[in-house]
Each structure stands twice: as structure tokens, then as C-alpha cells.
Design a protein around this motif. Sequence first.
Motif, short mmCIF file in Angstrom:
data_model
loop_
_atom_site.label_atom_id
_atom_site.label_comp_id
_atom_site.label_asym_id
_atom_site.label_seq_id
_atom_site.Cartn_x
_atom_site.Cartn_y
_atom_site.Cartn_z
N ASP A 285 76.47 26.94 99.60
CA ASP A 285 76.84 28.29 99.99
C ASP A 285 78.12 28.36 100.83
OD1 ASP A 285 75.30 27.04 102.03
OD2 ASP A 285 74.90 28.98 102.96
N SER A 286 78.59 27.27 101.35
CA SER A 286 79.84 27.25 102.11
C SER A 286 81.01 27.15 101.14
CB SER A 286 79.86 26.05 103.07
OG SER A 286 81.18 25.79 103.49
N ASP A 287 81.88 28.16 101.16
CA ASP A 287 83.05 28.14 100.27
C ASP A 287 83.92 26.92 100.53
OD1 ASP A 287 82.38 30.49 98.95
OD2 ASP A 287 83.53 31.75 100.32
N PHE A 288 84.13 26.59 101.82
CA PHE A 288 84.97 25.44 102.15
C PHE A 288 84.38 24.15 101.61
CE2 PHE A 288 85.76 21.76 104.83
CZ PHE A 288 87.13 21.62 104.66
N MET A 289 83.10 23.92 101.88
CA MET A 289 82.46 22.68 101.44
C MET A 289 82.41 22.60 99.92
SD MET A 289 81.36 19.95 102.79
CE MET A 289 80.43 18.50 102.36
N GLU B 154 70.34 23.78 103.19
CA GLU B 154 70.15 25.18 103.57
C GLU B 154 70.93 26.09 102.64
OE1 GLU B 154 70.63 25.97 107.76
OE2 GLU B 154 70.05 23.91 108.22
N LEU B 155 70.21 26.96 101.96
CA LEU B 155 70.81 27.95 101.06
C LEU B 155 70.40 29.34 101.54
CD1 LEU B 155 69.96 26.20 97.67
CD2 LEU B 155 72.19 26.26 98.81
N PRO B 156 71.09 30.37 101.12
CA PRO B 156 70.74 31.72 101.58
C PRO B 156 69.36 32.19 101.14
CG PRO B 156 72.90 31.73 100.51
CD PRO B 156 72.31 30.37 100.31
N ASP B 157 68.88 31.73 99.98
CA ASP B 157 67.62 32.23 99.46
C ASP B 157 66.44 31.27 99.56
OD1 ASP B 157 68.98 30.68 97.57
OD2 ASP B 157 68.46 31.97 95.87
N GLU B 158 66.69 29.99 99.79
CA GLU B 158 65.62 29.00 100.00
C GLU B 158 66.26 27.67 100.37
OE1 GLU B 158 64.23 27.43 95.71
OE2 GLU B 158 64.17 29.60 95.87
N THR B 159 65.45 26.64 100.53
CA THR B 159 66.02 25.33 100.84
C THR B 159 66.27 24.54 99.56
OG1 THR B 159 63.93 24.12 100.99
CG2 THR B 159 64.70 25.23 103.01
N GLY B 160 67.09 23.53 99.68
CA GLY B 160 67.34 22.63 98.56
C GLY B 160 66.07 21.91 98.12
N ILE B 161 65.18 21.66 99.06
CA ILE B 161 63.91 21.02 98.74
C ILE B 161 63.06 21.95 97.87
CG2 ILE B 161 61.73 20.11 99.68
CD1 ILE B 161 63.39 19.12 102.11
N GLU B 162 63.04 23.22 98.21
CA GLU B 162 62.28 24.18 97.41
C GLU B 162 62.86 24.29 96.01
OE1 GLU B 162 60.69 27.15 100.94
OE2 GLU B 162 62.76 27.35 100.25
N LEU B 163 64.18 24.26 95.91
CA LEU B 163 64.81 24.29 94.59
C LEU B 163 64.42 23.06 93.78
CD1 LEU B 163 66.72 25.46 92.45
CD2 LEU B 163 68.60 24.31 93.65
N ALA B 164 64.49 21.88 94.40
CA ALA B 164 64.11 20.64 93.71
C ALA B 164 62.67 20.71 93.23
CB ALA B 164 64.32 19.44 94.63
N ASP B 165 61.79 21.23 94.07
CA ASP B 165 60.38 21.34 93.71
C ASP B 165 60.20 22.26 92.49
OD1 ASP B 165 57.58 20.92 94.01
OD2 ASP B 165 57.41 22.77 95.16
#
Length: 133
Positions: free
Chosen positions: A11-15, A57-68
Motif C-alpha cells: 500500500d505504500s506508493d514509495f515502497m 499491513e494492508l488497508p483492508d486486512e493483513t498479508g497473513i489473512e490474504l495468504a490464508d
Amino acid sequence: MITPNILLVEDSDFMSMRVVEVLEATHGMSLTAVKTAEEARTRIETGDFDVVVVNYELPDETGIELADSLNAGDEPPEIPVILLTGRELEPIAKKASEKGVTEFVYKGDHAAADMDVLANRIKVVVDAYVDTD
């Protein structure tokens, strides 16, 4: 080795810009960047990605939740997920592994570096999980 097709969820444009720029220019990888888990799911449905690199950390959930949601305990994973995080890894590693995260990379000072560690993890995961036949 094949040129990995990577979905970056950051979610970070720079990163995001920095990761895409370095991995494509320096490491010869192909990246598509999105900002949310919802966007990632949509892209995965319509694209052919070898690996997902996701921020914790994402705006709508965590990366762990996405992986799951992507792998739901599948072994081997439906799509390998590398968690990219600035958080300390030890407290989240066990839960993340149980929820479908394949590898971890600590952000640390990667924003100013050549991202060799991230590129290496991507190559290792692609070699281990992607069928190149």
C-alpha cells in the motif's frame, strides 16, 4: 530459470515503486503492483502469477489473512506467498506459516538497497513451487 511473474501487494506508493523498479531493472523480474488484498484477489483470478509478495499491513486486512485466503492450508501452496514486513518476524512467523505464508523477508533497509535478499527468496520459492514444464 524462468522470469518470475510477481504480484506485489503493497500500500505504500514509495515502497511499491522502489520494489518494482529494483526487481525489474536489477533482477530481471516482472511485477504487477496493487495496494489491497481485494485488488490482489481480483488480479490473481485474471492473471498468471508465480508468487505473491505481500506487505504485512494492508488497508483492508493483513498479508497473513490474504495468504490464508489464497492457500487455505494447501500443501504445496496454490500460490506461494512471501510476506514482506517491517515487523519483528519471530512473533508472527508460526501463525503466518500455518496460514499459508511460504517465506518471509524483513523490510529493514531494503528501500535503499538492491533487494538481493528479496530477489533471492523469490527465486528460491519459484524454483521450489512453480512447475516450469
